[in-house]
Design a protein around this motif. Structure first.
Motif, PDB file in Angstrom:
ATOM      1  N   GLU A 591       0.746  -1.103   0.100  1.00  0.00           N
ATOM      2  CA  GLU A 591      -0.089  -0.005   0.005  1.00  0.00           C
ATOM      3  C   GLU A 591       0.926   1.202   0.185  1.00  0.00           C
ATOM      4  OE1 GLU A 591      -2.405   0.571   3.393  1.00  0.00           O
ATOM      5  OE2 GLU A 591      -3.753   2.196   2.260  1.00  0.00           O
ATOM      6  N   VAL A 592       1.714   1.401   0.995  1.00  0.00           N
ATOM      7  CA  VAL A 592       2.772   2.362   1.028  1.00  0.00           C
ATOM      8  C   VAL A 592       3.404   2.727  -0.516  1.00  0.00           C
ATOM      9  CG1 VAL A 592       4.788   3.641   1.994  1.00  0.00           C
ATOM     10  CG2 VAL A 592       3.078   2.260   3.486  1.00  0.00           C
ATOM     11  N   LYS A 593       3.999   1.620  -1.188  1.00  0.00           N
ATOM     12  CA  LYS A 593       4.550   1.931  -2.445  1.00  0.00           C
ATOM     13  C   LYS A 593       3.537   2.439  -3.554  1.00  0.00           C
ATOM     14  CE  LYS A 593       7.748  -0.886  -4.832  1.00  0.00           C
ATOM     15  NZ  LYS A 593       7.978  -2.306  -5.481  1.00  0.00           N
ATOM     16  N   LEU A 594       2.202   1.883  -3.270  1.00  0.00           N
ATOM     17  CA  LEU A 594       1.223   2.322  -4.330  1.00  0.00           C
ATOM     18  C   LEU A 594       0.806   3.694  -4.075  1.00  0.00           C
ATOM     19  CD1 LEU A 594      -0.554   1.214  -6.509  1.00  0.00           C
ATOM     20  CD2 LEU A 594      -2.210   0.411  -4.652  1.00  0.00           C
ATOM     21  N   LEU A 595       1.032   4.185  -2.798  1.00  0.00           N
ATOM     22  CA  LEU A 595       0.585   5.641  -2.386  1.00  0.00           C
ATOM     23  C   LEU A 595       1.821   6.449  -3.186  1.00  0.00           C
ATOM     24  CD1 LEU A 595      -0.278   5.470   1.455  1.00  0.00           C
ATOM     25  CD2 LEU A 595      -1.712   5.985  -0.463  1.00  0.00           C
ATOM     26  N   GLN A 596       2.863   6.235  -2.932  1.00  0.00           N
ATOM     27  CA  GLN A 596       4.113   6.790  -3.544  1.00  0.00           C
ATOM     28  C   GLN A 596       3.912   6.861  -4.955  1.00  0.00           C
ATOM     29  OE1 GLN A 596       7.364   5.291  -1.144  1.00  0.00           O
ATOM     30  NE2 GLN A 596       7.254   7.089  -0.073  1.00  0.00           N
ATOM     31  N   SER A 597       3.703   5.608  -5.625  1.00  0.00           N
ATOM     32  CA  SER A 597       3.455   5.692  -7.045  1.00  0.00           C
ATOM     33  C   SER A 597       2.272   6.741  -7.725  1.00  0.00           C
ATOM     34  CB  SER A 597       3.379   4.155  -7.637  1.00  0.00           C
ATOM     35  OG  SER A 597       2.724   4.342  -8.802  1.00  0.00           O
ATOM     36  N   LEU A 598       1.157   6.716  -6.671  1.00  0.00           N
ATOM     37  CA  LEU A 598       0.237   7.596  -7.317  1.00  0.00           C
ATOM     38  C   LEU A 598       0.428   9.206  -6.977  1.00  0.00           C
ATOM     39  CD1 LEU A 598      -2.709   5.133  -6.179  1.00  0.00           C
ATOM     40  CD2 LEU A 598      -2.308   6.144  -8.381  1.00  0.00           C
ATOM     41  N   ARG A 599       1.427   9.458  -5.996  1.00  0.00           N
ATOM     42  CA  ARG A 599       1.775  10.825  -5.536  1.00  0.00           C
ATOM     43  C   ARG A 599       1.956  11.809  -6.489  1.00  0.00           C
ATOM     44  NH1 ARG A 599       2.398  15.011  -5.298  1.00  0.00           N
ATOM     45  NH2 ARG A 599       3.673  16.357  -4.129  1.00  0.00           N
ATOM     46  N   HIS A 600       2.447  11.368  -7.840  1.00  0.00           N
ATOM     47  CA  HIS A 600       2.660  12.429  -8.745  1.00  0.00           C
ATOM     48  C   HIS A 600       1.468  12.749  -9.482  1.00  0.00           C
ATOM     49  CE1 HIS A 600       6.694  11.992  -7.780  1.00  0.00           C
ATOM     50  NE2 HIS A 600       6.878  10.870  -7.973  1.00  0.00           N
ATOM     51  N   ASN A 601       0.611  11.813  -9.471  1.00  0.00           N
ATOM     52  CA  ASN A 601      -0.730  11.937 -10.284  1.00  0.00           C
ATOM     53  C   ASN A 601      -1.926  12.794  -9.543  1.00  0.00           C
ATOM     54  OD1 ASN A 601      -0.073  11.543 -13.032  1.00  0.00           O
ATOM     55  ND2 ASN A 601       0.424   9.354 -12.219  1.00  0.00           N
ATOM     56  N   VAL A 602      -1.607  13.148  -8.332  1.00  0.00           N
ATOM     57  CA  VAL A 602      -2.578  13.407  -7.312  1.00  0.00           C
ATOM     58  C   VAL A 602      -3.590  14.694  -8.061  1.00  0.00           C
ATOM     59  CG1 VAL A 602      -2.857  14.719  -5.199  1.00  0.00           C
ATOM     60  CG2 VAL A 602      -1.975  12.554  -5.078  1.00  0.00           C
ATOM     61  N   VAL A 603      -2.810  15.786  -8.241  1.00  0.00           N
ATOM     62  CA  VAL A 603      -3.470  16.637  -8.903  1.00  0.00           C
ATOM     63  C   VAL A 603      -4.173  16.400 -10.168  1.00  0.00           C
ATOM     64  CG1 VAL A 603      -3.204  19.158  -9.870  1.00  0.00           C
ATOM     65  CG2 VAL A 603      -2.410  18.416  -7.784  1.00  0.00           C
ATOM     66  N   GLY A 604      -3.657  15.529 -11.046  1.00  0.00           N
ATOM     67  CA  GLY A 604      -4.229  15.038 -12.293  1.00  0.00           C
ATOM     68  C   GLY A 604      -5.397  14.443 -12.185  1.00  0.00           C
ATOM     69  N   LEU A 605      -5.331  13.572 -10.950  1.00  0.00           N
ATOM     70  CA  LEU A 605      -6.678  12.742 -10.636  1.00  0.00           C
ATOM     71  C   LEU A 605      -7.877  13.468 -10.342  1.00  0.00           C
ATOM     72  CD1 LEU A 605      -4.852   9.676  -8.967  1.00  0.00           C
ATOM     73  CD2 LEU A 605      -6.316   9.554 -10.857  1.00  0.00           C
ATOM     74  N   VAL A 606      -7.587  14.406  -9.423  1.00  0.00           N
ATOM     75  CA  VAL A 606      -8.551  15.311  -9.331  1.00  0.00           C
ATOM     76  C   VAL A 606      -9.066  16.613  -9.922  1.00  0.00           C
ATOM     77  CG1 VAL A 606      -8.402  14.955  -6.529  1.00  0.00           C
ATOM     78  CG2 VAL A 606      -7.247  16.888  -7.701  1.00  0.00           C
ATOM     79  N   ASP A 607      -8.277  16.776 -10.789  1.00  0.00           N
ATOM     80  CA  ASP A 607      -8.416  17.769 -12.148  1.00  0.00           C
ATOM     81  C   ASP A 607      -9.344  17.096 -12.933  1.00  0.00           C
ATOM     82  OD1 ASP A 607      -6.964  19.876 -11.013  1.00  0.00           O
ATOM     83  OD2 ASP A 607      -5.229  19.597 -12.689  1.00  0.00           O
TER      84      ASP A 607
END
Ligand SMILES: CC(C)(COP(=O)(O)OP(=O)(O)OC[C@H]1O[C@@H](n2cnc3c(N)ncnc32)[C@H](O)[C@@H]1OP(=O)(O)O)[C@@H](O)C(=O)NCCC(=O)NCCSC(=O)/C=C/CCCCCCCCCCCCC(=O)O
Ligand SMILES: Cc1cc2nc3c(=O)[nH]c(=O)nc-3n(C[C@H](O)[C@H](O)[C@H](O)COP(=O)(O)OP(=O)(O)OC[C@H]3O[C@@H](n4cnc5c(N)ncnc54)[C@H](O)[C@@H]3O)c2cc1C
Length: 660
Positions: A591-607
C-alpha cells in the motif's frame, strides 16, 4: 497560478482530458456537461451568495428563487430533460447546481412516484402538471413516530362509499407527517403514504395525492395544518415540513392505482406485487448515491489534494527546504485512498444504474425475478457509499489542518450537507439489515443446493482456505484481492447463518435471534457490499477502452481501494487465518509503495473530476492553487469586517474600557 500547482500538473503522467471524458461517458458528453455548466454558472439569476453568510430564511428564499427560475425558464429554454433522473443531462445538471436542494423532492421523488404508483391515466393527468411546476409536490412518507417501519405508519385513508372519496387523517400526534422536503412552505400537493382502509379492513400502505394548499392563496386547505419543522443540521435551503390532516377528503381517483385499486363498493384488489410499493425507493437511493455522496467525496478530494500540494510545512532533512504536506506518507494515506474510493464508487454506481435501468425494463414486462438482488444492491450501495463518504470527507477536512475548519475551505459545508445521507432514504443500519436478509436467504438456498447467480454467485463458489500471496506485488492483483474480499464475506455470512441456526435450534424466535445477531448481520452485509464495490469497479476498468497509461492508473486505484480496506480493517481477513500477519505486512508495504507511485498524479486525478471553482466553492481548493490570496480575500470580505470598529464595541467595550 501557484508555481507549486503548476509543478504538480507538469508531473502528471496521463492526459487529464482523457480521464475527464471517460468519467463523463465520452468526449461529446464532456462538451455537453461543460456547456450546461457554462449556461447555469454564467446566468446572473442562478448566482448563489457566499456559503456561510446566509440565514436559514435567506437560504430558503434564494434556493426557491433560483430553482423556480431554473425549472420554469432556464431548463425549458435549453430543452433539458430534467424530469428524467437517468438522462445524462440530469446528472450533469445536478453537478452544476451544486448546493441547491429546493424542489429536489418535487422533481426527484414526487414526479417519479407518480409514474411508479400511478395508472397511465393518472400519470397523464398529474405528471405534466408536476413537470411544468404547475403543482409543487412533496413525498410524505415519514411520520413523527415512524420513518423506518413503514408497516406501522399511522396515517389513514378511509374509503367513503357514499361520496366515492377517501378521508385522509393523521389521527394522533405521532402520525403527523414529519420531515418531507419542500413541504414546510412550498408544496401545494403531497404524495401521502397512508394505510388504506375500506369497509373496515386495513390493506396496508398505499400512495394518495392530497392537495394541501390553496392553488390561489397558497394557504393551507381546510383540515390541513402544515409548517416547517424548524432549524436542521444543514440543507437548510429546503423546507422540511410537518403535516396534520383532519378528515381531508380527496376524490377516489387520487389513490394511485398501478398495483392496487378499490372499486365503487370499496372492494380492494391487488393488481401487482405489493413490494413494488417499496421498490420505488430504489431509484432515489441510486440517484442520491451518485448525485450527492460521490460528488461530495470527489469535491472534498479535489480541495484536499490541491491544498496539500500548495501547503508547505516542515521538511524531510534538518534545516532543509519546506515541503508540500502531500509529500508526507501519512498525508498521502489520508488523501489518495479517498480519491481511489471516489473513482471506485463512481464506476460502481455507473454499473448499478445500468442494472437498474434493465430491472425497470424487466418490471415493465412483469418480470420481478431480479427485485430482491436489486433491492440488496441499491440499499447496500447507498448505505456503504454514504458511510464512507461522510467518514472520507471528515478525514479530508482534517487533512487540511486549521483551514479545513474554516467555511472558506468549503469542506465543513460538504461534510454537513452529506452527513444526512446516512439517515434519509433509509437509515443505514436498517438498509444493511435488508442486505443481510437477502444474504441469509441466499445462504439457505445454497445449503439446499439451489443455484445462485448475479452479485452473490461467489457465495456458492469454493474458495481457498488460505491466501496464496508470498510477495508485495501480488497484492496489486485484482483477482487475488477479490479472493480476499470474497473469502471474508463468505466466512462472515457462514458464521452468522450458523449462529442463527443455533439460536433457532435453541428455541429462540426468528426475530429475537435476528436481533441478537444483528451486529454480525450488519458486518456480513458490509463485507458483501464492499466486495461488490471491489469487484464491480475492477471489472468496469478492465472493460474500458482507454490508453494504457490511464488503465494502469485506474487499476492502481482499484487495488488501493481494496488494500486500504484490508490494512485498516484487517480483523476479518485474519480471523480464520485466510491472511497471516506476514501477509498483512506485505499488504501494508504494498500500500505504501502504491501511495508513493500515485503521488505524482494526485492533482491530475482530481483535476479529472473537473469541478469548476464556482461549483467547488473553496478558497483552498481552487484550480490555480492560490489558497492564501483567496483566504485573505474571504476574510476581508467578511460581514464583520465591513467597519473597522464594530458597533458592539461602542456599546459594550468602550464604556467598560473608559471606566478606568
Ligand atoms: C424495508 C423496510 C426497512 C421495512 O419494511 P418491512 O415491510 O417491515 O420489511 P421486510 O419485512 O424486511 O420486507 C418486506 C419485503 O419487502 C422487500 N423490500 C423491502 N424494501 C424493498 C425495496 N425498496 N424494494 C424492493 N423490495 C423491498 C424485502 O426484501 C422483503 O422481501 P422478502 O419478504 O424478503 O421477499 C422499509 O420499511 C424501509 O425501506 N424503510 C425505510 C424508509 C425510507 O427509506 N424512507 C424514505 C423516505 S423519503 C426520504 O427520506 C427522502 C429523502 C430525500 C433527501 C434529499 C436531500 C437532498 C439533499 C441534497 C444535498 C446535496 C448536497 C451534496 C453536497 C454537494 O456536493 O454540494
Ligand atoms: C434531511 C432529511 C430529509 C428527509 N426527507 C424526507 C422526505 O422528503 N420524505 C420523507 O418521507 N421522509 C424524509 N426524511 C425522513 C427519513 O427518511 C427518515 O428519517 C429515515 O428513513 C429514518 O427513519 P427514522 O427517522 O424513523 O429513524 P429511526 O428508524 O427511528 O432510526 C433511529 C435508530 O433506530 C434504529 N432502528 C430503527 N429500526 C430498526 C430495526 N428494525 N433494526 C435495527 N435498528 C433499527 C436505526 O438504525 C437508528 O439507529 C428525511 C430525513 C432527513 C434527515
Amino acid at each position: 497560478e501557484s508555481q507549486l500547482i503548476i509543478k504538480e500538473r507538469q508531473q502528471t503522467t496521463f492526459q487529464v482530458e482523457e480521464l475527464i471524458n471517460l468519467l463523463d461517458g465520452g468526449k461529446e458528453k464532456t462538451a455537453l456537461r461543460r456547456s450546461i455548466e457554462q449556461t447555469i454558472l454564467s446566468d446572473p439569476l442562478m448566482k448563489t451568495d457566499k456559503i456561510g453568510y446566509l440565514t436559514r430564511e435567506q437560504k430558503y428564499v434564494q434556493s426557491v428563487r433560483r430553482m423556480m427560475y431554473f425549472f420554469t425558464d432556464l431548463a425549458k429554454r435549453n430543452k433539458w430533460n430534467i424530469e428524467d433522473p437517468h438522462c445524462p443531462e440530469m446528472l450533469f445538471l445536478s453537478r452544476s447546481l451544486s448546493s441547491v436542494v429546493a424542489f429536489m423532492i418535487h422533481m426527484g421523488a414526487f414526479v417519479p412516484s407518480i409514474s411508479s404508483f400511478g395508472t397511465l391515466e393518472q400519470v397523464s393527468k398529474w405528471q405534466p402538471l408536476a413537470k411544468e411546476c404547475l403543482i409543487i409536490g412533496c413525498y410524505a412518507q415519514t411520520e413523527l413516530g415512524h420513518g423506518t417501519n413503514l408497516r406501522r405508519l399511522e396515517t389513514t385513508s378511509t374509503f367513503d362509499r357514499n361520496t366515492q372519496e377517501f378521508i385522509v387523517n393523521t389521527p394522533n400526534l405521532s402520525s403527523m407527517k414529519w420531515w418531507p422536503g419542500d413541504m414546510g412552505k412550498s408544496a401545494n400537493h403531497a404524495m401521502v403514504m397512508a394505510q388504506l382502509i375500506t369497509n373496515g379492513e386495513n390493506h396496508g400502505m398505499q400512495a394518495f395525492i392530497v392537495p394541501i394548499r390553496d392553488m390561489t392563496t397558497h394557504k393551507p386547505l381546510p383540515g390541513v395544518e402544515v409548517g416547517n419543522i424548524g432549524s436542521i443540521m444543514s440543507l437548510e435551503d429546503t423546507d422540511n415540513g410537518y403535516l396534520r390532516l383532519n378528515n381531508v377528503r380527496i376524490p377516489k381517483e387520487n389513490m394511485l392505482a398501478k398495483y392496487a385499486n378499490v372499486d365503487r363498493s370499496g372492494r380492494f384488489q391487488q393488481t401487482g406485487n405489493n413490494r413494488l410499493m417499496y421498490a420505488s425507493m430504489m431509484n432515489l437511493r441510486i440517484v442520491l448515491t451518485r448525485e450527492q455522496m460521490i460528488h461530495a467525496l470527489q469535491k472534498a478530494c479535489t480541495i484536499a489534494a490541491r491544498y496539500s500540494c500548495v501547503r508547505k510545512q516542515g521538511s524531510l532533512t534538518p534545516n532543509g527546504p519546506e515541503i508540500p504536506i502531500m509529500d508526507y506518507v501519512t498525508q498521502q494515506n489520508k488523501v489518495i485512498p479517498r480519491i481511489a474510493l471516489a473513482y471506485a464508487l463512481d464506476f460502481t454506481i455507473m454499473e448499478v444504474r445500468h442494472r437498474y435501468v434493465q430491472f425497470l425494463a424487466d418490471v415493465t414486462r412483469g418480470d420481478l425475478s431480479n427485485m430482491a438482488e436489486m433491492h440488496a444492491i441499491s440499499s447496500g450501495i447507498k448505505a456503504n457509499a454514504s458511510e464512507r463518504t461522510v467518514a472520507g470527507v471528515e478525514t479530508l477536512r482534517r487533512a487540511c489542518g486549521g483551514h479545513g475548519y474554516s467555511m472558506a475551505s468549503g469542506l465543513p459545508y460538504l461534510l454537513l450537507s452529506v452527513t444526512g445521507s446516512c439517515t434519509y432514504e433509509g437509515e443505514n443500519t436498517v438498509l444493511y439489515l435488508q442486505v443481510a436478509r437477502y444474504l441469509i436467504k441466499t445462504a439457505a438456498n445454497i445449503s439446499m443446493g439451489k443455484s445462485v447467480d448475479g452479485s452473490s454467485a461467489y457465495l456458492a463458489e469454493n474458495t481457498e482456505a488460505r491466501c496464496s500471496a508470498t510477495s508485495q506485488e501480488e497484492f496489486y492483483d485484482h483477482s487475488l484481492l477479490d479472493a480476499c474480499f470474497k473469502h471474508r464475506s463468505k466466512q462472515l455470512l457462514q458464521s452468522v447463518a450458523m449462529d442463527l441456526q443455533g439460536l433457532l435450534a435453541e428455541g429462540k424466535q426468528q426475530m429475537e435471534a435476528w436481533n441478537l445477531l444483528s451486529i454480525q448481520l450488519v458486518n456480513s452485509a458490509k463485507a458483501h457490499i464492499e466486495r461488490y464495490i471491489v469487484a464491480t469497479s475492477a471489472s468496469f476498468v478492465r472493460k474500458l477502452n482507454c490508453s494504457l497509461k490511464v488503465k494502469k492508473l485506474l487499476n492502481q486505484l482499484c487495488s488501493l481501494v481494496a488494500l486500504h480496506q484490508i490494512t485498516n480493517f484487517p480483523g476479518d481477513f485474519l480471523k480464520d487465518g485466510y491472511l497471516d500477519s506476514h501477509q498483512l505486512d506485505l499488504a501494508r508495504k504494498a500500500e505504501v509503495k502504491l501511495l508513493q507511485s500515485l503521488r505524482h498524479n494526485v492533482v491530475g486525478l482530481v483535476d479529472a473530476f473537473d469541478f469548476r471553482d464556482e461549483i467547488l466553492g473553496s478558497c483552498i481548493g481552487a484550480y490555480d492553487g492560490n489558497a492564501y490570496e483567496r483566504l485573505y480575500d474571504y476574510a476581508k470580505n467578511d460581514v464583520m469586517n465591513k467597519n473597522d470598529v464594530h458597533e458592539e464595541s461602542y456599546q459594550y467595550l468602550r464604556p467598560h474600557l473608559h471606566r478606568g
